[in-house]
Design a protein around this motif. Structure first.
Motif, short mmCIF file in Angstrom:
data_model
loop_
_atom_site.label_atom_id
_atom_site.label_comp_id
_atom_site.label_asym_id
_atom_site.label_seq_id
_atom_site.Cartn_x
_atom_site.Cartn_y
_atom_site.Cartn_z
N GLY A 63 -1.51 -4.01 -4.97
CA GLY A 63 -2.44 -3.14 -4.26
C GLY A 63 -2.48 -1.73 -4.79
O GLY A 63 -2.30 -0.78 -4.02
N PRO A 64 -2.74 -1.54 -6.07
CA PRO A 64 -2.71 -0.18 -6.64
C PRO A 64 -3.82 0.73 -6.15
O PRO A 64 -3.68 1.96 -6.22
CB PRO A 64 -2.85 -0.44 -8.15
N GLY A 65 -4.93 0.16 -5.68
CA GLY A 65 -6.06 1.00 -5.31
C GLY A 65 -6.74 1.56 -6.55
O GLY A 65 -6.65 0.99 -7.63
N CYS A 66 -7.40 2.71 -6.39
CA CYS A 66 -8.20 3.21 -7.51
C CYS A 66 -8.08 4.72 -7.71
O CYS A 66 -8.88 5.31 -8.43
CB CYS A 66 -9.67 2.86 -7.29
N ALA A 67 -7.07 5.34 -7.09
CA ALA A 67 -6.92 6.79 -7.22
C ALA A 67 -5.99 7.14 -8.38
O ALA A 67 -5.92 6.43 -9.38
CB ALA A 67 -6.44 7.39 -5.89
N GLY A 68 -5.23 8.21 -8.24
CA GLY A 68 -4.46 8.71 -9.38
C GLY A 68 -3.15 8.01 -9.64
O GLY A 68 -2.70 7.94 -10.80
N LEU A 69 -2.49 7.46 -8.60
CA LEU A 69 -1.17 6.85 -8.81
C LEU A 69 -1.20 5.71 -9.82
O LEU A 69 -0.35 5.67 -10.72
CB LEU A 69 -0.59 6.37 -7.48
N PRO A 70 -2.11 4.73 -9.71
CA PRO A 70 -2.10 3.67 -10.72
C PRO A 70 -2.40 4.17 -12.13
O PRO A 70 -1.91 3.60 -13.11
CB PRO A 70 -3.18 2.70 -10.23
N ARG A 71 -3.14 5.24 -12.25
CA ARG A 71 -3.42 5.81 -13.57
C ARG A 71 -2.15 6.42 -14.17
O ARG A 71 -1.89 6.30 -15.37
CB ARG A 71 -4.54 6.84 -13.47
#
Length: 246
Positions: A63-71
């Motif tokens: 569940g990484p989502g799409c904001a800055g943390l997964p980047r």
């Protein structure tokens, strides 16, 4: 959880496609709770999920989502030559960059166990950040935990991070510091109402976290209940669990 209540996987799929929302709002947070905080959050994650510092490993983000943390995670994994598997809805994953060593698996965890069978016993690090509260309501969280432990390699680590603990929240808002925090935030002299006896069926409390730790230990893992760093925006009411397979 984020400040958006009563949302789940299908809601997040729709939010991912809503161009009127910021990347933080798409994952259930107002900008103020994540904007300018993500580097500090990722540093806190790396201080606990220490296997991320290894080289040429396998990493899973649930569940990484799409904001800055997964980047930030993608960049770190590329620098360290990790293979990184990202599991989320196709709508969320579409916002993240395609990169060497990154594998996107669309689906709802843990109901994507067939797709993960080739990875059983292979992940050196698993991250599940700000997501467990939704799995707790929508899925079998024992299946979530059991599958995650199966996926860990010997010596592997799993961080279930940013868990909203209603018990911790109540303790905080019953304290002098919590009352001041509430009054500063609301710009009132109101004292927050706290009922320690109230049963909140859809909320994670001390008992749930302790149950996760004890089940992981019963399966032969070490498991630890950890605080968040004080610089994190929701550290006064959220906690982490670290699971290590010997």
């Amino acid at each position: 959880m984020g400040v958006f209540d009563d949302i789940g996987y299908e809601d997040f799929r729709r939010m991912a496609m809503n161009d009127s929302l910021s990347v933080h709002e798409k994952i259930g947070f107002p900008d103020a709770y994540r904007d300018a905080h993500e580097k500090a959050i990722f540093a806190d994650i790396e201080s606990k999920l220490t296997n991320l510092a290894l080289r040429c490993g396998n990493v899973l983000d649930i569940g990484p989502g799409c904001a800055g943390l997964p980047r930030l995670l993608i960049d770190a994994c590329q620098q360290r030559e990790h293979s990184l598997v990202l599991i989320d809805s196709a709508e969320m994953l579409a916002h993240l960059p395609d990169a060497s060593g990154v594998i996107k698996l669309p689906g709802f965890y843990p109901d994507c166990d067939d797709a993960l069978q080739p990875w059983v016993g292979r992940f050196d690090a698993i991250l599940c950040y700000s997501v467990f509260q939704y799995i707790f309501v929508e899925a079998s969280f024992w299946k979530f935990l059991d599958l995650s432990i199966e996926l860990l390699a010997p010596g592997g680590q799993m961080l279930i991070g940013d868990i909203p603990n209603v018990s911790k929240r109540k303790r905080f808002f019953a304290s002098d510091a919590g009352v001041k925090f509430h009054q500063d935030f609301t710009q009132t002299t109101e004292v927050p109402h706290v009922d320690f006896r109230a049963v909140e069926a859809t909320k994670i409390d001390d008992a749930v976290i302790l149950g996760v730790i004890m089940r992981a230990r019963a399966q032969g893992c070490d498991a630890y209940w950890l605080p968040q760093g004080n610089t994190l925006p929701m550290a006064n009411r959220r906690e982490d669990v670290l699971i290590v397979k010997p």
